[in-house]
Design an enzyme around this catalytic site. Structure first.
Site, PDB file in Angstrom:
ATOM      1  N   GLY A 183       0.938  -1.257  -0.135  1.00 22.74           N
ATOM      2  CA  GLY A 183       0.077  -0.079  -0.223  1.00 22.74           C
ATOM      3  C   GLY A 183       1.006   1.211  -0.019  1.00 22.74           C
ATOM      4  O   GLY A 183       1.594   1.326   0.823  1.00 22.74           O
ATOM      5  N   GLY A 216      -0.151   4.259   0.215  1.00 22.94           N
ATOM      6  CA  GLY A 216      -1.126   5.586   0.772  1.00 22.94           C
ATOM      7  C   GLY A 216      -0.219   6.209   1.990  1.00 22.94           C
ATOM      8  O   GLY A 216       0.950   6.108   2.055  1.00 22.94           O
ATOM      9  N   VAL A 270       0.006  -7.891  -4.046  1.00 21.93           N
ATOM     10  CA  VAL A 270       0.450  -9.096  -3.295  1.00 21.93           C
ATOM     11  C   VAL A 270      -0.755 -10.199  -3.463  1.00 21.93           C
ATOM     12  O   VAL A 270      -1.707 -10.103  -3.054  1.00 21.93           O
ATOM     13  CB  VAL A 270       0.686  -8.820  -1.874  1.00 21.93           C
ATOM     14  CG1 VAL A 270       1.192 -10.385  -1.333  1.00 21.93           C
ATOM     15  CG2 VAL A 270       2.023  -7.799  -1.805  1.00 21.93           C
ATOM     16  N   ALA A 298      -0.857  -1.942   4.583  1.00 21.67           N
ATOM     17  CA  ALA A 298      -1.568  -0.671   4.802  1.00 21.67           C
ATOM     18  C   ALA A 298      -2.462  -0.223   3.493  1.00 21.67           C
ATOM     19  O   ALA A 298      -1.976   0.480   2.760  1.00 21.67           O
ATOM     20  CB  ALA A 298      -0.297   0.503   4.890  1.00 21.67           C
ATOM     21  N   HIS A 331       9.720  37.556   6.348  1.00 24.10           N
ATOM     22  CA  HIS A 331      11.153  36.963   5.459  1.00 24.10           C
ATOM     23  C   HIS A 331      12.384  36.565   6.357  1.00 24.10           C
ATOM     24  O   HIS A 331      12.443  36.996   7.241  1.00 24.10           O
ATOM     25  CB  HIS A 331      11.700  38.203   4.613  1.00 24.10           C
ATOM     26  CG  HIS A 331      12.566  37.738   3.563  1.00 24.10           C
ATOM     27  ND1 HIS A 331      12.490  36.933   2.520  1.00 24.10           N
ATOM     28  CD2 HIS A 331      14.039  38.218   3.685  1.00 24.10           C
ATOM     29  CE1 HIS A 331      13.730  36.883   1.931  1.00 24.10           C
ATOM     30  NE2 HIS A 331      14.567  37.640   2.808  1.00 24.10           N
TER      31      HIS A 331
HETATM   32  P1  NAD Z   1      -4.819   4.677   1.964  1.00 25.25           P
HETATM   33  O1  NAD Z   1      -6.056   4.834   1.814  1.00 25.25           O
HETATM   34  O2  NAD Z   1      -4.153   6.201   2.377  1.00 25.25           O
HETATM   35  O3  NAD Z   1      -3.781   4.003   1.111  1.00 25.25           O
HETATM   36  C1  NAD Z   1      -3.876   2.539   1.056  1.00 25.25           C
HETATM   37  C2  NAD Z   1      -3.348   2.240  -0.380  1.00 25.25           C
HETATM   38  O4  NAD Z   1      -3.206   0.954  -0.507  1.00 25.25           O
HETATM   39  C3  NAD Z   1      -3.881   2.766  -1.769  1.00 25.25           C
HETATM   40  O5  NAD Z   1      -2.736   3.504  -2.397  1.00 25.25           O
HETATM   41  C4  NAD Z   1      -4.453   1.778  -2.324  1.00 25.25           C
HETATM   42  O6  NAD Z   1      -4.418   1.994  -3.898  1.00 25.25           O
HETATM   43  C5  NAD Z   1      -3.390   0.543  -2.138  1.00 25.25           C
HETATM   44  N1  NAD Z   1      -3.990  -0.540  -1.934  1.00 25.25           N
HETATM   45  C6  NAD Z   1      -5.130  -1.125  -1.716  1.00 25.25           C
HETATM   46  N2  NAD Z   1      -5.219  -2.578  -1.672  1.00 25.25           N
HETATM   47  C7  NAD Z   1      -4.195  -2.877  -2.207  1.00 25.25           C
HETATM   48  C8  NAD Z   1      -3.456  -4.323  -2.657  1.00 25.25           C
HETATM   49  N3  NAD Z   1      -4.127  -5.405  -2.394  1.00 25.25           N
HETATM   50  N4  NAD Z   1      -2.375  -4.351  -2.831  1.00 25.25           N
HETATM   51  C9  NAD Z   1      -1.619  -3.240  -2.929  1.00 25.25           C
HETATM   52  N5  NAD Z   1      -1.849  -2.052  -2.587  1.00 25.25           N
HETATM   53  C10 NAD Z   1      -3.174  -1.895  -2.378  1.00 25.25           C
HETATM   54  O7  NAD Z   1      -4.808   3.839   3.421  1.00 25.25           O
HETATM   55  P2  NAD Z   1      -3.808   3.772   4.491  1.00 25.25           P
HETATM   56  O8  NAD Z   1      -2.428   3.938   4.200  1.00 25.25           O
HETATM   57  O9  NAD Z   1      -3.847   2.161   4.940  1.00 25.25           O
HETATM   58  O10 NAD Z   1      -4.240   4.758   5.828  1.00 25.25           O
HETATM   59  C11 NAD Z   1      -5.758   4.545   6.263  1.00 25.25           C
HETATM   60  C12 NAD Z   1      -6.262   5.876   6.332  1.00 25.25           C
HETATM   61  O11 NAD Z   1      -5.834   6.529   7.768  1.00 25.25           O
HETATM   62  C13 NAD Z   1      -6.036   6.922   5.508  1.00 25.25           C
HETATM   63  O12 NAD Z   1      -6.687   6.964   4.230  1.00 25.25           O
HETATM   64  C14 NAD Z   1      -6.253   8.255   6.364  1.00 25.25           C
HETATM   65  O13 NAD Z   1      -7.476   8.668   6.306  1.00 25.25           O
HETATM   66  C15 NAD Z   1      -5.689   7.946   7.771  1.00 25.25           C
HETATM   67  N6  NAD Z   1      -4.450   8.237   7.730  1.00 25.25           N
HETATM   68  C16 NAD Z   1      -4.132   9.764   7.577  1.00 25.25           C
HETATM   69  C17 NAD Z   1      -2.771   9.929   8.052  1.00 25.25           C
HETATM   70  C18 NAD Z   1      -2.477  11.391   7.858  1.00 25.25           C
HETATM   71  O14 NAD Z   1      -3.347  12.286   8.083  1.00 25.25           O
HETATM   72  N7  NAD Z   1      -1.328  11.973   7.854  1.00 25.25           N
HETATM   73  C19 NAD Z   1      -1.774   9.173   8.239  1.00 25.25           C
HETATM   74  C20 NAD Z   1      -2.054   7.782   8.324  1.00 25.25           C
HETATM   75  C21 NAD Z   1      -3.228   7.403   8.109  1.00 25.25           C
END
Ligand code: NAD
Ligand code: FAD
Length: 463
Positions: A185, A187, A242, A270, A445
């Site tokens: 993931g 994200g 995966v 994730a 600045h």
């Molecule tokens: P996310 O939705 O941000 O990212 C998940 C990622 O996994 C996506 O890019 C998706 O395309 C990918 N994915 C999904 N299924 C997959 C698979 N089978 N194989 C490979 N890739 C796959 O989710 P997250 O990173 O788990 O975080 C969850 C939520 O928690 C976030 O959406 C956010 O709302 C919150 N969060 C926020 C922050 C922040 O604000 N900085 C930090 C961490 C989490």
């Protein structure tokens, strides 16, 4: 109010003590409503404090210190090779950061007269909760606020996978620093925690099923982060899933949809979070839970049941702590008869990677998708004095404005400190400021905030 076997009567019962729940409860108490919070973990803070925002940002700070120390060689300062001791690091995170904030929340609850009930709450109709746990009891309420949050999603079809396969909660415990870590993931969590483990010394491989990191985020903002991650991670597989995970001889073998097999020591899954709207007994009320488990609410956080409101991750995207907190306050004010609504124009988002990525309001890709004409300015940080003094010119500030009115509709930022800069941008969008307002405001600045003013000036020059 009498606790114990007796049925307790309160004005407001909040189910879940995360940022949505405790914000709602504190505001209810301020507005004179007798309030209890029921939480399954017996403490206030929720996913954000114990397994989310706070521990992850503490570890990202450590990663930033390690990276800065390494980069300092560029300007002639050599600290030598860092030695990381995991025990003191874990203690610092658990006690000095998370523990301190948890004690603070407990003290605020006490000061405001908010009672915390420990146990799992289940609705038994629109006016009563059953609390399961060590001290079972019933709570009768005039109103309830559901704030049960979300939990990590598992990899579909692959099962739990054993203790070498971690979710974000387990990864934040920092049991060890694996030599080879596979992150599934690309994200928020995959990138933030992937960077933490890379800085601590893991060889990180990331697999993302879509064709870019941070899907849905403006590519102009993702590009500088992708370039940096490319250097820090061993390998990034885009457009890849995966498809198999198997423990073999003290390692995990991961089968990828490309046909490749990777051998790693740990896997961090994730791939998103799922709302915790099911199993709460909400079917005994008139509240509606949709097929994905989200509780449906209107902009005043009301469900279809006049006695039940809901806030936070359990009500939908974006699943962010500051959205939950704002909704919590709105729900409390609605119950107190105030004319509040969750009608914010801009919910900022910050990915706390290096560089940070932050945005609010309308993005350029969203405007294009919606066929909405906009004017866009890009100000590269290569032209920022402050960025030069930090040795970090890889950032970008992007402004999206209405061509007719000059109103600032959205802002995107990438670079160190973008998460702080987005506050001014969010205020500009929320307060309907114009590009002229941003350009005419004096920005200190040399600061990175000048890039907002510079972007605004560049739009005006092209007018
Ligand atoms: P996310 O939705 O941000 O990212 C998940 C990622 O996994 C996506 O890019 C998706 O395309 C990918 N994915 C999904 N299924 C997959 C698979 N089978 N194989 C490979 N890739 C796959 O989710 P997250 O990173 O788990 O975080 C969850 C939520 O928690 C976030 O959406 C956010 O709302 C919150 N969060 C926020 C922050 C922040 O604000 N900085 C930090 C961490 C989490
Ligand atoms: P939660 O925080 O999930 O709290 C829900 C509470 O309800 C929990 O305490 C749970 O025990 C309780 N509960 C659930 N069911 C019951 C029941 N039946 N009875 C009693 N109690 C119950 N967001 C950001 O804005 N910025 C970030 O930097 C950020 N980083 C994150 C990093 C990670 C690793 C993760 C996983 C998440 C991160 N998030 C971040 C998201 C953020 O944690 C959530 O958006 C936020 O916690 C949601 O708050 P909430 O009050 O809706 O629910």
């Amino acid at each position: 109010m009498v606790m114990g076997d007796l049925v307790v009567e309160v004005d407001v019962a909040v189910v879940g003590g995360g940022p949505g729940g405790y914000s709602a409860a504190f505001r209810c108490a301020e507005l004179g409503l007798e309030t209890v919070v029921v939480d399954a973990t017996a403490r206030l803070g929720g996913a954000c404090l114990f397994e989310g925002c706070i521990p992850s940002k503490a570890l990202l700070h450590v990663a930033a210190v390690l990276d800065e120390a390494e980069r300092a060689r560029e300007f002639g300062v050599d600290f030598g090779a860092p030695r990381v001791a995991l025990d003191p690091l874990r203690t610092w995170k658990a006690e000095r950061v998370v523990g301190k904030l948890a004690r603070g929340l407990a003290a605020v609850a006490k000061a405001k007269g908010v009672e915390l009930v420990s146990g799992r709450a289940v609705f038994e109709g629109s006016r009563e909760l059953r609390v399961e746990g060590e001290a079972p009891q019933k709570i009768r309420f005039k109103h309830a606020i559901v704030a049960t949050g979300s939990a990590p999603s598992a990899l579909p079809g692959l099962g739990p996978g054993g203790d070498r396969v971690l979710d974000s909660t387990a990864a934040l415990e920092l049991r060890d620093v694996p030599e080879r870590l596979l992150v599934v993931g690309g994200g928020y969590i995959g990138l933030e925690l992937g960077q933490v483990y890379a800085a601590l010394g893991s060889r990180v491989t990331l697999v993302e099923m879509l064709d870019g990191l941070l899907p849905g985020v403006d590519r102009d903002l993702v590009q500088p982060l992708a370039r940096r991650v490319d250097k820090r991670f061993a390998k990034i597989h885009l457009g890849t899933k995966v498809v198999a995970l198997r423990e073999a001889g003290g390692a995990v073998e991961a089968g990828l949809s490309s046909g490749e097999t990777l051998a790693v020591d740990r896997v961090l899954v994730a791939v998103g979070r799922r709302p915790q709207g099911a199993g709460l007994g909400l079917e005994t009320t008139r509240a509606v839970v949709d097929a994905r488990g989200f509780v449906s609410v209107d902009e005043r956080c009301r469900t279809a049941d006049p006695h039940v409101l809901a806030v936070g991750d359990v009500t939908g995207e974006p699943m962010l702590a500051h959205r939950a907190m704002r909704q919590g306050k709105v729900a409390a004010e609605v119950l107190a008869g105030l004319p509040s609504a969750f009608d914010n124009v801009a919910v900022p988002a910050v990915v706390f990677t290096d560089p940070e990525v932050a945005w609010c309001g309308l993005t350029e890709p969203d405007a294009v998708r919606a066929g909405r004409p906009v004017r866009v300015a890009r100000f590269p940080w290569a032209a920022s004095g402050r960025a030069a003094t930090l040795g970090r010119s890889d950032g970008l500030t992007k402004l999206v404005a209405d061509p007719e009115t000059g109103r600032v509709l959205g802002v995107g930022l990438v670079g160190p400190g973008a998460g702080e800069l987005v506050a001014e941008a969010t205020l500009a969008v929320e307060a309907a400021l114009t590009v002229e307002d941003l350009a005419a405001t004096i920005h200190a600045h040399p600061t990175l905030s000048e890039t907002l003013m510079e972007a605004a000036e560049s739009l005006l020059r092209r007018a």
